[in-house]
Design an enzyme around this catalytic site. Sequence first.
Site, PDB file in Angstrom:
ATOM      1  N   HIS A 101       0.608  -1.161  -0.108  1.00 43.06           N
ATOM      2  CA  HIS A 101      -0.200   0.208  -0.441  1.00 43.06           C
ATOM      3  C   HIS A 101       0.457   0.981  -0.168  1.00 43.06           C
ATOM      4  O   HIS A 101       2.030   0.881   0.139  1.00 43.06           O
ATOM      5  CB  HIS A 101      -0.828  -0.008   0.735  1.00 43.06           C
ATOM      6  CG  HIS A 101      -0.344   0.544   2.458  1.00 43.06           C
ATOM      7  ND1 HIS A 101      -0.580   1.046   3.634  1.00 43.06           N
ATOM      8  CD2 HIS A 101       0.946   0.260   3.143  1.00 43.06           C
ATOM      9  CE1 HIS A 101      -0.310   1.225   4.832  1.00 43.06           C
ATOM     10  NE2 HIS A 101       0.605   0.611   4.299  1.00 43.06           N
ATOM     11  N   CYS A 109       5.811   6.259   4.610  1.00 37.02           N
ATOM     12  CA  CYS A 109       4.543   5.669   3.823  1.00 37.02           C
ATOM     13  C   CYS A 109       4.069   6.209   2.481  1.00 37.02           C
ATOM     14  O   CYS A 109       2.965   6.051   2.103  1.00 37.02           O
ATOM     15  CB  CYS A 109       3.653   5.266   4.970  1.00 37.02           C
ATOM     16  SG  CYS A 109       3.960   4.179   6.186  1.00 37.02           S
ATOM     17  N   HIS A 150       4.916  -0.157  -0.457  1.00 37.22           N
ATOM     18  CA  HIS A 150       5.537  -0.711   0.238  1.00 37.22           C
ATOM     19  C   HIS A 150       4.985  -1.748   1.107  1.00 37.22           C
ATOM     20  O   HIS A 150       3.633  -1.739   0.653  1.00 37.22           O
ATOM     21  CB  HIS A 150       6.282   0.415   1.137  1.00 37.22           C
ATOM     22  CG  HIS A 150       4.822   1.275   2.327  1.00 37.22           C
ATOM     23  ND1 HIS A 150       4.552   2.103   1.688  1.00 37.22           N
ATOM     24  CD2 HIS A 150       4.792   0.560   3.503  1.00 37.22           C
ATOM     25  CE1 HIS A 150       3.699   2.429   3.045  1.00 37.22           C
ATOM     26  NE2 HIS A 150       3.874   1.034   3.710  1.00 37.22           N
ATOM     27  N   HIS A 199       3.866  -4.787   4.022  1.00 39.19           N
ATOM     28  CA  HIS A 199       3.529  -5.292   5.733  1.00 39.19           C
ATOM     29  C   HIS A 199       3.460  -6.541   5.792  1.00 39.19           C
ATOM     30  O   HIS A 199       2.435  -6.975   4.487  1.00 39.19           O
ATOM     31  CB  HIS A 199       1.918  -4.607   6.328  1.00 39.19           C
ATOM     32  CG  HIS A 199       2.675  -2.608   6.470  1.00 39.19           C
ATOM     33  ND1 HIS A 199       3.399  -2.927   7.378  1.00 39.19           N
ATOM     34  CD2 HIS A 199       2.523  -1.532   5.949  1.00 39.19           C
ATOM     35  CE1 HIS A 199       3.608  -1.106   6.894  1.00 39.19           C
ATOM     36  NE2 HIS A 199       2.637  -0.263   5.991  1.00 39.19           N
ATOM     37  N   ASP A 227      -5.128 -10.308   0.200  1.00 40.30           N
ATOM     38  CA  ASP A 227      -3.642 -11.400   0.528  1.00 40.30           C
ATOM     39  C   ASP A 227      -3.053 -11.267  -0.719  1.00 40.30           C
ATOM     40  O   ASP A 227      -3.712 -11.380  -2.254  1.00 40.30           O
ATOM     41  CB  ASP A 227      -3.535 -13.046   0.792  1.00 40.30           C
ATOM     42  CG  ASP A 227      -2.122 -13.551   1.306  1.00 40.30           C
ATOM     43  OD1 ASP A 227      -1.249 -12.767   1.729  1.00 40.30           O
ATOM     44  OD2 ASP A 227      -2.225 -14.882   0.534  1.00 40.30           O
ATOM     45  N   HIS A 228      -1.442 -10.343  -0.655  1.00 38.54           N
ATOM     46  CA  HIS A 228      -0.628 -10.760  -2.019  1.00 38.54           C
ATOM     47  C   HIS A 228      -1.479  -9.492  -2.904  1.00 38.54           C
ATOM     48  O   HIS A 228      -0.871  -9.154  -3.613  1.00 38.54           O
ATOM     49  CB  HIS A 228      -0.335 -11.649  -2.602  1.00 38.54           C
ATOM     50  CG  HIS A 228       0.639 -12.988  -1.930  1.00 38.54           C
ATOM     51  ND1 HIS A 228       0.537 -13.162  -0.764  1.00 38.54           N
ATOM     52  CD2 HIS A 228       2.033 -12.689  -2.243  1.00 38.54           C
ATOM     53  CE1 HIS A 228       1.247 -13.548  -0.528  1.00 38.54           C
ATOM     54  NE2 HIS A 228       2.173 -13.505  -0.828  1.00 38.54           N
ATOM     55  N   GLU A 252      -0.197  -4.471  12.265  1.00 39.05           N
ATOM     56  CA  GLU A 252       0.501  -3.191  10.632  1.00 39.05           C
ATOM     57  C   GLU A 252       1.945  -4.150  10.911  1.00 39.05           C
ATOM     58  O   GLU A 252       3.235  -4.610  10.170  1.00 39.05           O
ATOM     59  CB  GLU A 252       0.313  -2.313  11.147  1.00 39.05           C
ATOM     60  CG  GLU A 252       1.130  -1.114   9.554  1.00 39.05           C
ATOM     61  CD  GLU A 252       1.413   0.038   9.341  1.00 39.05           C
ATOM     62  OE1 GLU A 252       0.157   0.768   9.106  1.00 39.05           O
ATOM     63  OE2 GLU A 252       2.531   0.424   9.535  1.00 39.05           O
TER      64      GLU A 252
HETATM   65 NI    NI Z   1       2.797   1.289   5.530  1.00 35.05          NI
END
Ligand code: NI
Length: 136
Positions: free
Chosen positions: A14, A33, A39, A41, A79-80, A125
């Site tokens: 995200h 961010c 990037h 998580h 997911d992914h 996170e």
């Molecule tokens: Ni982030």
Amino acid sequence: MLFLTRIEHFNAAHKLYNPEWSKEKNELVFGKCANENWHGHNYELHVTIKGEVAADTGFVINAKILSSLINDFVLEKLDHKNLNMDVPFLKGKMCSTENLAIEIWKQLLPHLPEGVQMHCIKLYETPRIFVEYFGN
Ligand code: NI
């Protein structure tokens, strides 16, 4: 009343970027961010439901049913994925962990079996930062 928690993991990309703000303001508020090129998580999701223990099963919910609900309505969609681009229920929203927890609650709520209530969505996170949402 008994509480049951299922723990799941998902990975997603995200960025935190408010298109109504300048690049400078985004970088000031969101720091790394706001990186335009995304990037990721490793999220950890704790779904806690509550209800009475049924006399015939000894269960508050069949854990397999809860697991497949989380899989079908949350993990399959997140997911992914790129949270900003790939997830219909996050469209137009800031992809913060806070908003993600609220939207995960909304995805699961309509599918819970009768007599079972949502109690908490806890979403990590990072191992050191998590949010908890109790529905209001
Ligand atoms: Ni982030």
